[in-house]
Design an enzyme around this catalytic site. Structure first.
Site, PDB file in Angstrom:
ATOM      1  N   GLU A  84      -3.228   0.379  -3.925  1.00  0.00           N
ATOM      2  CA  GLU A  84      -2.521  -0.869  -3.667  1.00  0.00           C
ATOM      3  C   GLU A  84      -1.790  -1.290  -4.945  1.00  0.00           C
ATOM      4  OE1 GLU A  84      -2.325  -3.008  -1.002  1.00  0.00           O
ATOM      5  OE2 GLU A  84      -3.621  -1.906   0.379  1.00  0.00           O
ATOM      6  N   CYS A 115       0.831  -1.204   0.000  1.00  0.00           N
ATOM      7  CA  CYS A 115       0.000   0.000   0.000  1.00  0.00           C
ATOM      8  C   CYS A 115       0.868   1.258   0.000  1.00  0.00           C
ATOM      9  CB  CYS A 115      -0.944   0.010   1.197  1.00  0.00           C
ATOM     10  SG  CYS A 115      -0.109   0.003   2.798  1.00  0.00           S
TER      11      CYS A 115
END
Length: 441
Positions: free
Chosen positions: A434, A388
């Protein structure tokens, strides 16, 4: 020359198995210039962001300024964001307690400004597009409770005060878990019991009953963050868990467990991971930083065995429950730090076994000893890295995975090669994304 690419949309709640999506997704995104996708998104976020310069009356400008910080893409249209699920997608929100723009120290919301510049202020968040109405409702009633409580909030640990942050978790069925963090200071057990009964009564039979909570937890915390082991979560009323349906699995979620904050996006993320692993019936799937075990359990029917490692004990208990409830018998989960468990776990496996590793670390990335163990175990030919926050420590991880063998750093195994990168946007209205990276050797 870069191929075609697009930012993948999040699955709507009803679209569980879109035909041919995985093939279309991987065939277009992976070959594109993913860095340009991320850079474009970040630039748009930066252009709309406004930094606070002074405090003033509580009016619409405060709401806009907070939205610019927390969800800087909120002004963009649907077509610009290219996502079918963009509003109210968070299944977990953590609200702070501190002084609002009007100076009231019992304000529940999100921070705006910086401690360094001395302009930190807490602003109510019910206008933010990524926060569900239910989360904002619980936060508003918690603020009502605080303002009628004779106890002061804990704004700075060493300056006293008691009431601290609120965490709200929900599932797709609307079940709601609330967790109140409380600094006990020097209160006796009897005095603590009184406060727990008061807040319990407020949310069961008082004004907070409008929130219709599934469960209410209370944690006595003397630090910024305490695990369940350090300071147990105390269930004041309701069900101890909430449950979610994901990839045909029923998932159990404890108050302390990690679960991707965008459930529809998580389903797309995990489908993507599954496609990239290429696992088969002869493969052992090693799921590092596995949380509630969803990635490994969703692929268990395609592998010979699933081995999960997770630091949070409650999450491991959830993973084991989920495996048992869904009739999955080829999985095992280990509690502890990956850097301590992984080397010994790999030593127990034969070199001839094919192992695919999946890592989904926190923003701090993987510990160096985890990278060493992965590099030096020859049976790991495929690694899927979910990040992330690729810049920072995760960038160091990538370099260590791909650099030539370095005896001085105890990186003895053959280097990995980065083959594909797939962005999956779990955070609409924000510049965050992500990234799923496929490494092979």
């Amino acid at each position: 020359m870069a191929g075609l690419f697009f930012k993948p949309g999040l699955l709507p709640w009803y679209a569980r198995n879109p035909p041919g999506w995985s093939q279309l997704f991987l065939g277009t995104v992976c070959k594109g210039d993913f860095t340009r996708v991320i850079a474009t998104k970040c630039q748009k976020g930066q252009k709309s962001q406004k930094k606070p310069s002074h405090l003033g009356p509580l009016d619409g400008s405060w709401q806009e300024r907070l939205a610019d910080v927390v969800t800087p893409l909120w002004r963009l249209s649907y077509e610009e964001q290219l996502k079918p699920v963009i509003n109210g997608y968070r299944n977990k929100s953590t609200f702070s307690v501190n002084r609002g723009p009007d100076g009231n120290p019992k304000t529940v919301g999100f921070y705006l400004g910086t401690w360094r510049d001395g302009n930190m202020v807490c602003v109510q968040s019910n206008h933010l597009k990524n926060i569900p109405e239910k989360h904002s409702q619980v936060a508003q009633y918690y603020e009502v409770f605080l303002r009628q409580s004779p106890l002061e909030p804990c704004l700075v640990f060493h300056e006293g005060g008691y009431w601290r942050e609120l965490t709200v978790r929900t599932n797709s069925q609307g079940h709601t878990m609330a967790i109140i963090t409380f600094h006990p200071q020097n209160l006796s057990q009897e005095e603590l019991h009184v406060q727990k009964e008061i807040v319990k009564e407020f949310f069961i039979r008082g004004p907070g009953a409008a929130c219709d909570l599934t469960s209410l937890y209370f944690q006595e915390s003397t630090m910024t963050r305490c695990s369940h082991q350090q300071s147990p979560y105390q269930l004041l009323f309701g069900e101890p868990y909430i449950f979610e349906e994901l990839l045909s699995l029923k998932i159990r979620i404890s108050p302390d467990a990690f679960f991707q904050i965008n459930t529809a996006g998580a389903e797309m993320l995990y489908r993507t991971v599954g496609e990239l692993t290429g696992v088969n019936s002869d493969t052992i799937l090693l799921d590092i930083c596995c949380g509630t075990g969803v990635i490994g359990l969703s692929l268990s029917q395609h592998t010979s065995r699933v081995l999960g490692i997770e630091l949070v004990e409650q999450a491991v208990e959830d993973a084991r429950w989920t495996a048992a409830f869904n009739g999955i018998t080829n999985s095992e989960f280990h509690t502890g730090r990956a850097e301590k468990i992984l080397p010994g776990l790999l030593k127990s496996k034969e070199d001839g076994q094919s192992i695919v590793a999946v890592v989904n670390p926190a923003r701090a990335g993987l510990h160096y000893k985890v990278i060493q163990a992965i590099r030096n175990f020859r049976a790991i030919h495929t690694l899927v890295f979910v990040s992330c926050k690729l810049h920072g420590e995760s960038t160091r991880n990538v370099i260590e995975l791909c650099c030539p063998p370095d005896p001085a750093k105890k990186l003895l195994g053959e280097p990995f090669v980065l083959q594909q990168v797939v962005p999956v946007d779990l955070f609409p209205h924000t510049p965050h994304c992500e990234l799923v990276l496929l490494f092979t050797r």
